[in-house]
Motif scaffolding. Sequence first.
Motif, PDB file in Angstrom:
ATOM      1  N   ARG A 207      28.209 -35.523 -21.606  1.00  0.00           N
ATOM      2  CA  ARG A 207      29.258 -36.096 -20.781  1.00  0.00           C
ATOM      3  C   ARG A 207      28.659 -36.541 -19.456  1.00  0.00           C
ATOM      4  O   ARG A 207      27.868 -35.836 -18.850  1.00  0.00           O
ATOM      5  N   GLU A 208      29.054 -37.711 -18.991  1.00  0.00           N
ATOM      6  CA  GLU A 208      28.462 -38.253 -17.762  1.00  0.00           C
ATOM      7  C   GLU A 208      29.113 -37.671 -16.518  1.00  0.00           C
ATOM      8  O   GLU A 208      30.305 -37.323 -16.518  1.00  0.00           O
ATOM      9  N   ILE A 209      28.331 -37.561 -15.473  1.00  0.00           N
ATOM     10  CA  ILE A 209      28.810 -37.095 -14.177  1.00  0.00           C
ATOM     11  C   ILE A 209      28.349 -38.087 -13.109  1.00  0.00           C
ATOM     12  O   ILE A 209      27.434 -38.883 -13.334  1.00  0.00           O
ATOM     13  N   THR A 210      28.997 -38.023 -11.946  1.00  0.00           N
ATOM     14  CA  THR A 210      28.601 -38.864 -10.813  1.00  0.00           C
ATOM     15  C   THR A 210      28.096 -37.974  -9.685  1.00  0.00           C
ATOM     16  O   THR A 210      28.747 -36.991  -9.311  1.00  0.00           O
ATOM     17  N   VAL A 211      26.927 -38.309  -9.173  1.00  0.00           N
ATOM     18  CA  VAL A 211      26.288 -37.529  -8.107  1.00  0.00           C
ATOM     19  C   VAL A 211      25.924 -38.470  -6.965  1.00  0.00           C
ATOM     20  O   VAL A 211      25.406 -39.569  -7.198  1.00  0.00           O
ATOM     21  N   THR A 212      26.214 -38.052  -5.740  1.00  0.00           N
ATOM     22  CA  THR A 212      25.773 -38.790  -4.555  1.00  0.00           C
ATOM     23  C   THR A 212      24.492 -38.156  -4.036  1.00  0.00           C
ATOM     24  O   THR A 212      24.432 -36.939  -3.842  1.00  0.00           O
ATOM     25  N   TYR A 213      23.475 -38.961  -3.840  1.00  0.00           N
ATOM     26  CA  TYR A 213      22.183 -38.479  -3.341  1.00  0.00           C
ATOM     27  C   TYR A 213      21.929 -39.109  -1.981  1.00  0.00           C
ATOM     28  O   TYR A 213      21.869 -40.337  -1.843  1.00  0.00           O
ATOM     29  N   THR A 214      21.831 -38.278  -0.947  1.00  0.00           N
ATOM     30  CA  THR A 214      21.669 -38.733   0.437  1.00  0.00           C
ATOM     31  C   THR A 214      20.348 -38.234   1.000  1.00  0.00           C
ATOM     32  O   THR A 214      19.990 -37.067   0.813  1.00  0.00           O
ATOM     33  N   VAL A 215      19.632 -39.109   1.686  1.00  0.00           N
ATOM     34  CA  VAL A 215      18.385 -38.725   2.365  1.00  0.00           C
ATOM     35  C   VAL A 215      18.591 -38.879   3.874  1.00  0.00           C
ATOM     36  O   VAL A 215      19.022 -39.937   4.344  1.00  0.00           O
ATOM     37  N   ILE A 216      18.325 -37.797   4.615  1.00  0.00           N
ATOM     38  CA  ILE A 216      18.418 -37.811   6.077  1.00  0.00           C
ATOM     39  C   ILE A 216      17.000 -37.652   6.613  1.00  0.00           C
ATOM     40  O   ILE A 216      16.346 -36.633   6.382  1.00  0.00           O
ATOM     41  N   TYR A 217      16.524 -38.652   7.340  1.00  0.00           N
ATOM     42  CA  TYR A 217      15.095 -38.762   7.630  1.00  0.00           C
ATOM     43  C   TYR A 217      14.631 -38.058   8.903  1.00  0.00           C
ATOM     44  O   TYR A 217      13.428 -37.934   9.114  1.00  0.00           O
ATOM     45  N   GLY A 218      15.525 -37.614   9.778  1.00  0.00           N
ATOM     46  CA  GLY A 218      15.084 -37.029  11.038  1.00  0.00           C
ATOM     47  C   GLY A 218      15.766 -35.727  11.339  1.00  0.00           C
ATOM     48  O   GLY A 218      16.838 -35.416  10.810  1.00  0.00           O
ATOM     49  N   LEU A 219      15.167 -34.913  12.212  1.00  0.00           N
ATOM     50  CA  LEU A 219      15.761 -33.641  12.606  1.00  0.00           C
ATOM     51  C   LEU A 219      17.020 -33.862  13.441  1.00  0.00           C
ATOM     52  O   LEU A 219      17.990 -33.124  13.327  1.00  0.00           O
ATOM     53  N   LEU A 220      16.997 -34.867  14.311  1.00  0.00           N
ATOM     54  CA  LEU A 220      18.167 -35.234  15.107  1.00  0.00           C
ATOM     55  C   LEU A 220      18.562 -36.646  14.692  1.00  0.00           C
ATOM     56  O   LEU A 220      18.247 -37.624  15.367  1.00  0.00           O
ATOM     57  N   CYS A 221      19.216 -36.722  13.560  1.00  0.00           N
ATOM     58  CA  CYS A 221      19.353 -38.018  12.899  1.00  0.00           C
ATOM     59  C   CYS A 221      20.762 -38.575  13.047  1.00  0.00           C
ATOM     60  O   CYS A 221      21.746 -37.881  12.813  1.00  0.00           O
ATOM     61  N   SER A 222      20.861 -39.834  13.430  1.00  0.00           N
ATOM     62  CA  SER A 222      22.135 -40.549  13.475  1.00  0.00           C
ATOM     63  C   SER A 222      22.424 -41.107  12.086  1.00  0.00           C
ATOM     64  O   SER A 222      21.538 -41.147  11.228  1.00  0.00           O
ATOM     65  N   PRO A 223      23.661 -41.524  11.825  1.00  0.00           N
ATOM     66  CA  PRO A 223      23.975 -42.092  10.503  1.00  0.00           C
ATOM     67  C   PRO A 223      23.072 -43.246  10.099  1.00  0.00           C
ATOM     68  O   PRO A 223      22.842 -43.481   8.917  1.00  0.00           O
ATOM     69  N   SER A 224      22.538 -43.978  11.082  1.00  0.00           N
ATOM     70  CA  SER A 224      21.702 -45.135  10.756  1.00  0.00           C
ATOM     71  C   SER A 224      20.365 -44.745  10.139  1.00  0.00           C
ATOM     72  O   SER A 224      19.700 -45.570   9.520  1.00  0.00           O
ATOM     73  N   CYS A 225      19.926 -43.497  10.318  1.00  0.00           N
ATOM     74  CA  CYS A 225      18.650 -43.082   9.719  1.00  0.00           C
ATOM     75  C   CYS A 225      18.892 -42.201   8.497  1.00  0.00           C
ATOM     76  O   CYS A 225      18.093 -41.328   8.175  1.00  0.00           O
ATOM     77  N   SER A 226      20.011 -42.400   7.841  1.00  0.00           N
ATOM     78  CA  SER A 226      20.262 -41.752   6.560  1.00  0.00           C
ATOM     79  C   SER A 226      20.734 -42.805   5.562  1.00  0.00           C
ATOM     80  O   SER A 226      21.325 -43.819   5.949  1.00  0.00           O
ATOM     81  N   HIS A 227      20.447 -42.581   4.299  1.00  0.00           N
ATOM     82  CA  HIS A 227      20.826 -43.526   3.251  1.00  0.00           C
ATOM     83  C   HIS A 227      21.310 -42.738   2.038  1.00  0.00           C
ATOM     84  O   HIS A 227      20.815 -41.643   1.762  1.00  0.00           O
ATOM     85  N   TYR A 228      22.279 -43.303   1.317  1.00  0.00           N
ATOM     86  CA  TYR A 228      22.795 -42.619   0.139  1.00  0.00           C
ATOM     87  C   TYR A 228      22.935 -43.594  -1.019  1.00  0.00           C
ATOM     88  O   TYR A 228      22.985 -44.809  -0.840  1.00  0.00           O
ATOM     89  N   ILE A 229      23.016 -43.006  -2.206  1.00  0.00           N
ATOM     90  CA  ILE A 229      23.197 -43.792  -3.407  1.00  0.00           C
ATOM     91  C   ILE A 229      24.049 -42.970  -4.370  1.00  0.00           C
ATOM     92  O   ILE A 229      23.897 -41.744  -4.457  1.00  0.00           O
ATOM     93  N   CYS A 230      24.996 -43.604  -5.048  1.00  0.00           N
ATOM     94  CA  CYS A 230      25.822 -42.943  -6.060  1.00  0.00           C
ATOM     95  C   CYS A 230      25.257 -43.260  -7.442  1.00  0.00           C
ATOM     96  O   CYS A 230      25.041 -44.435  -7.764  1.00  0.00           O
ATOM     97  N   LEU A 231      25.031 -42.225  -8.230  1.00  0.00           N
ATOM     98  CA  LEU A 231      24.422 -42.398  -9.537  1.00  0.00           C
ATOM     99  C   LEU A 231      25.279 -41.738 -10.614  1.00  0.00           C
ATOM    100  O   LEU A 231      25.823 -40.644 -10.396  1.00  0.00           O
ATOM    101  N   THR A 232      25.382 -42.389 -11.754  1.00  0.00           N
ATOM    102  CA  THR A 232      26.060 -41.820 -12.913  1.00  0.00           C
ATOM    103  C   THR A 232      24.998 -41.441 -13.937  1.00  0.00           C
ATOM    104  O   THR A 232      24.199 -42.284 -14.359  1.00  0.00           O
ATOM    105  N   VAL A 233      24.983 -40.155 -14.305  1.00  0.00           N
ATOM    106  CA  VAL A 233      23.936 -39.627 -15.180  1.00  0.00           C
ATOM    107  C   VAL A 233      24.572 -38.685 -16.205  1.00  0.00           C
ATOM    108  O   VAL A 233      25.692 -38.202 -16.006  1.00  0.00           O
ATOM    109  N   PRO A 234      23.875 -38.385 -17.306  1.00  0.00           N
ATOM    110  CA  PRO A 234      24.411 -37.412 -18.268  1.00  0.00           C
ATOM    111  C   PRO A 234      24.511 -36.019 -17.637  1.00  0.00           C
ATOM    112  O   PRO A 234      23.684 -35.635 -16.813  1.00  0.00           O
ATOM    113  N   LYS A 235      25.534 -35.274 -18.001  1.00  0.00           N
ATOM    114  CA  LYS A 235      25.661 -33.898 -17.543  1.00  0.00           C
ATOM    115  C   LYS A 235      24.413 -33.114 -17.952  1.00  0.00           C
ATOM    116  O   LYS A 235      23.906 -33.275 -19.065  1.00  0.00           O
ATOM    117  N   GLY A 236      23.920 -32.290 -17.063  1.00  0.00           N
ATOM    118  CA  GLY A 236      22.709 -31.520 -17.338  1.00  0.00           C
ATOM    119  C   GLY A 236      21.447 -32.168 -16.814  1.00  0.00           C
ATOM    120  O   GLY A 236      20.364 -31.581 -16.905  1.00  0.00           O
TER     121      GLY A 236
END
Length: 295
Positions: free
Chosen positions: A188-217
């Motif tokens: 069964r497929e699930i949806t996962v959001t994967y976010t990368v935050i690049y700095g210790l004191l990071c504003s929203p502009s230095c983070s990026h995310y992607i939504c992915l649909t993948v098989p469960k497991g």
Amino acid sequence: MKSIELYGHPVTTYYQVGLAMLGLCKQNYYISKSDIKTFAQAAMHDGLSYGQQFSVDTGAVAALALTCMQQESYQPANTIRNAAIKLLMKIFCAKDTQGIIGNIYSTGLAMQALIANDQLVPSEVWNRSNTLQEVLREIDAGAFTNAILASQILPPIQGKTYLDVDKLTCNWAVDTHVKSILQMDNLREITVTYTVIYGLLCSPSCSHYICLTVPKGTRLLQIMRLAQEKDQRFFRFTEKTTSLGPFITSIGGIDGSENDRTYWQFLNGSVPIPMGVAQYKPSNGENIIARLSKY
């Protein structure tokens, strides 16, 4: 030890220091009083915590080392005892209602520390049977297929600890309830959001995310590879092979640094994931965050 005295932290980690002192103690090697005091003071002054959070597996290894020192009459005795008691109380307080101590992968070492100090924290008090039941359930779910992780959980299942390694005849049988079964997840497929935050004191502009649909497991490492295929600029990563599985060394071209004491931490929302990226299987709707953090 010199690094701790000069800079307030070891060259590697307190986990490694504790494991080294445990090994030296079990072989009856000399450990100086000053080194023992330095180690005990780190335990007494919360040096074995990362940020504000006590590290259960580090504390457990340190407690085992201190327990060994008590058994072998290392000095100063009172300093060793006081540090061991403080760590044991912290380990005991880290147990949740399900029986997990810290997380599932720190539970084995925590059980060892408590078993080795049954006179201070009796098994009835910390409800060993409850913890054991939860551990066996996780074994059935395939949580301990890695040999290193299995070696930490196997002794306490048998009521043993690393302090017993020189007393075993190696003819004892593993309980029939203890087994490793890899269970196949359905597709069964699930949806996962994967976010990368690049700095210790990071504003929203230095983070990026992607939504992915993948098989469960699907494991987190596979999700990271899929994100990398879709966007090399922000989600490319490098890894280093270790005995515990892959260790992520960089994301988006930004490395963790031993000099700056930074590393890539993985969280489910605001909670650190309880296992490595090669073992962790996100659930539907999870927001997995990779964040450059300081230790």
